[in-house]
Design a protein around this motif. Sequence first.
Motif, PDB file in Angstrom:
ATOM      1  N   UNK A 151       0.792  -1.228   0.000  1.00  0.00           N
ATOM      2  CA  UNK A 151       0.000   0.000   0.000  1.00  0.00           C
ATOM      3  C   UNK A 151       0.827   1.281   0.000  1.00  0.00           C
ATOM      4  N   UNK A 152       2.016   1.302   0.585  1.00  0.00           N
ATOM      5  CA  UNK A 152       2.769   2.550   0.551  1.00  0.00           C
ATOM      6  C   UNK A 152       4.239   2.333   0.878  1.00  0.00           C
ATOM      7  N   UNK A 153       5.039   3.327   0.500  1.00  0.00           N
ATOM      8  CA  UNK A 153       6.427   3.452   0.938  1.00  0.00           C
ATOM      9  C   UNK A 153       6.649   4.922   1.240  1.00  0.00           C
ATOM     10  N   UNK A 154       7.680   5.213   1.998  1.00  0.00           N
ATOM     11  CA  UNK A 154       7.982   6.594   2.335  1.00  0.00           C
ATOM     12  C   UNK A 154       9.475   6.814   2.383  1.00  0.00           C
ATOM     13  N   UNK A 155       9.912   7.964   1.910  1.00  0.00           N
ATOM     14  CA  UNK A 155      11.331   8.300   1.869  1.00  0.00           C
ATOM     15  C   UNK A 155      11.469   9.709   2.425  1.00  0.00           C
ATOM     16  N   UNK A 156      12.100   9.837   3.589  1.00  0.00           N
ATOM     17  CA  UNK A 156      12.235  11.137   4.209  1.00  0.00           C
ATOM     18  C   UNK A 156      11.465  11.225   5.510  1.00  0.00           C
ATOM     19  N   UNK A 157      10.695  12.316   5.664  1.00  0.00           N
ATOM     20  CA  UNK A 157      10.084  12.655   6.951  1.00  0.00           C
ATOM     21  C   UNK A 157       9.182  11.561   7.505  1.00  0.00           C
ATOM     22  N   UNK A 158       8.231  11.067   6.684  1.00  0.00           N
ATOM     23  CA  UNK A 158       7.261  10.112   7.232  1.00  0.00           C
ATOM     24  C   UNK A 158       7.937   8.797   7.624  1.00  0.00           C
ATOM     25  N   UNK A 159       8.990   8.424   6.898  1.00  0.00           N
ATOM     26  CA  UNK A 159       9.727   7.217   7.262  1.00  0.00           C
ATOM     27  C   UNK A 159      10.462   7.418   8.585  1.00  0.00           C
TER      28      UNK A 159
END
Length: 322
Positions: A151-159
């Motif tokens: 459903x999702x991946x995150x790179x930066x702040x949310x990770x």
Amino acid sequence: MRALLVVNPAATTTSARTRDVLIHALASDLKLEVVTTEHRGHARDVARQAAEGGETELVVALGGDGTVNEVVNGLLHRGPDPDALPRLGVVPGGSTNVFARALGLPNDAVEATGALLDALRDHSERTVGLGHAAGTPGTADEGVPARWFTFCAGFGFDAGVVGRVEQQRELGKRSTHALYVRQLMRQFLTEQRRRQSTITLERPGHAPVENLLLSIICNTAPWTYLGNRPIYASPRASFDTALDVLGLSTLSAAGMARYATQLLTSSPDRGPSGKHAVSLHDLTDFTLHSQAPAPFQMDGDHLGLRSSVTFTGVRRALRVIV
């Protein structure tokens, strides 16, 4: 039908008694093998064995999004082949269960088991697209193992927020929405105290998108839930298309307040927008580069720091019982 049930005994919203009831219900209709996971990666390993064995027709994940992610990565170890691979079934047992809820499944494990059995009797299924991420060739991350996400991946702040939550859970804290909010505020304050490195998005045939501080890659909408409130970071994201990206180029207090409000009031027709927001739809191939190693997460699982990640949106990757 020969089926494998992969059970995460640490799933936060199911008790041992509830799991026994669910196992009994599934065994009444299926030739059921049950495996209880014992360590991280165990669900992936048993799902891979089921896919390679050729006899299992259905693999059911009983647990949260992390368990589902491991099962999916085991099934797709040799790549997507919907007609040859076992189908996937999901019984939600985690605190959020984004993938199951995005499929329209009940968030209650008992109700979801009943819905799964009904779907099997009705031969009801759909083929969903998935996201794939790998270290970018020619960079320091080239040798990082590739991985699928649902459903999702995150790179930066949310990770970075996800990483903080995982640290707290390792200290014995429960995974609650309040915990996520507290860690979000701490990550924001940390980012304000240090110089922020930026992220560049590159894709074939288009000019680079530069100076991003946050990038969320969505394979479906909603992206997550706050209690029962769905959050639509990329409202057009769908299991039937490739990947969507929401990027933000500001993490100022005013900007964060504005975009947080937009996320909380988002809907299937309206997501975050503004001069510091970038929304891209249905991307098949793209790469994110960070000036300095940045936190990276997939399906809510923090995977450490990365400098460059290449993403692929794969349509019709896996059959799911719904």
